[in-house]
Design a protein around this motif. Structure first.
Motif, short mmCIF file in Angstrom:
data_model
loop_
_atom_site.label_atom_id
_atom_site.label_comp_id
_atom_site.label_asym_id
_atom_site.label_seq_id
_atom_site.Cartn_x
_atom_site.Cartn_y
_atom_site.Cartn_z
N PRO A 188 6.12 -11.05 10.73
CA PRO A 188 4.89 -11.75 10.34
C PRO A 188 3.97 -10.78 9.58
N LYS A 189 3.19 -11.29 8.63
CA LYS A 189 2.36 -10.44 7.76
C LYS A 189 1.50 -9.45 8.54
N GLU A 190 0.92 -9.90 9.64
CA GLU A 190 0.01 -9.02 10.40
C GLU A 190 0.73 -7.87 11.11
N GLN A 191 2.05 -7.91 11.18
CA GLN A 191 2.81 -6.84 11.85
C GLN A 191 3.51 -5.90 10.87
N ARG A 192 3.47 -6.17 9.60
CA ARG A 192 4.26 -5.42 8.62
C ARG A 192 3.89 -3.95 8.52
N ASP A 193 2.64 -3.61 8.80
CA ASP A 193 2.23 -2.21 8.72
C ASP A 193 2.90 -1.36 9.79
N ASN A 194 3.40 -2.00 10.85
CA ASN A 194 4.04 -1.28 11.96
C ASN A 194 5.55 -1.51 12.00
N ALA A 195 6.14 -1.83 10.88
CA ALA A 195 7.56 -2.23 10.84
C ALA A 195 8.48 -1.20 11.48
#
Length: 190
Positions: free
Chosen positions: A39-46
């Protein structure tokens, strides 16, 4: 692509390149594709998250693959048994399927994928499941019991060097080494 690069530290990128058969560009592209499954809001922590198997199976390269569930099982390090993948699992999968992977690596992972019961050998049951996957089990074209039995006998005759009724990894690798088309067909393109 600059966005993906900024989220992967240089040290991690170099380490991933050292540990895989992938170039820096392929790793960055893999990171982009992996993060887009979140989900977009989790992409920074992939790098610290797991992608559910259901999302991994949406990749076009796996969607039509008859071994899609086994591929997820083999490459997932999930302790929950849900076949979800971390970014490192995803890289391992792409690395094993890359053109740069050695024939030994490709055959090792193919063997694990084909070993449905995960007992370290390809038994008659594994071979039957393998044939069913390759021929589209349950569709109009299915083999009769006699045809299936004959095909398995032929496979064992060709591959079972020690005549124990199963194919072990070294026997599998021996057969694969005589089939140059195998290596080129065992890949997932980024």
């Amino acid at each position: 692509m600059g966005g993906a690069g900024s989220l992967l530290h240089r040290e991690a990128l170099s380490e991933y390149q050292e540990l895989t058969f992938l170039s820096k560009q392929e790793i960055l592209l893999a990171y982009k594709r992996f993060s887009e499954l979140l989900p977009k809001e989790q992409r920074d922590n992939a790098c610290s998250l797991r992608v559910p198997k259901s999302r991994i199976l949406t990749l076009p390269e796996l969607r039509a693959n008859p071994f899609q569930h086994r591929i997820c099982r083999v490459f997932s390090t999930s302790e929950d048994g849900d076949d979800s993948m971390s970014f490192e699992d995803f890289l391992d999968m792409l690395s094993a399927f890359s053109d740069s992977a050695t024939p030994e690596i490709k055959s090792h992972y193919a063997f694990r994928i084909f070993d449905f019961d995960e007992d370290g050998t390809l038994s008659r049951k594994d071979l039957e499941k393998l044939v069913n996957c390759l021929t589209g089990q349950g569709e109009e074209v299915s083999l009769s019991n006699a045809e299936m039995e004959q095909l398995i006998e032929n496979i064992l005759e060709e591959s079972d060097i020690d005549k124990d009724g199963t194919i072990n990894l070294s026997e599998f690798q021996h057969v694969v080494s005589r089939s140059p088309d195998f290596v080129s067909s065992f890949k997932i393109v980024l």
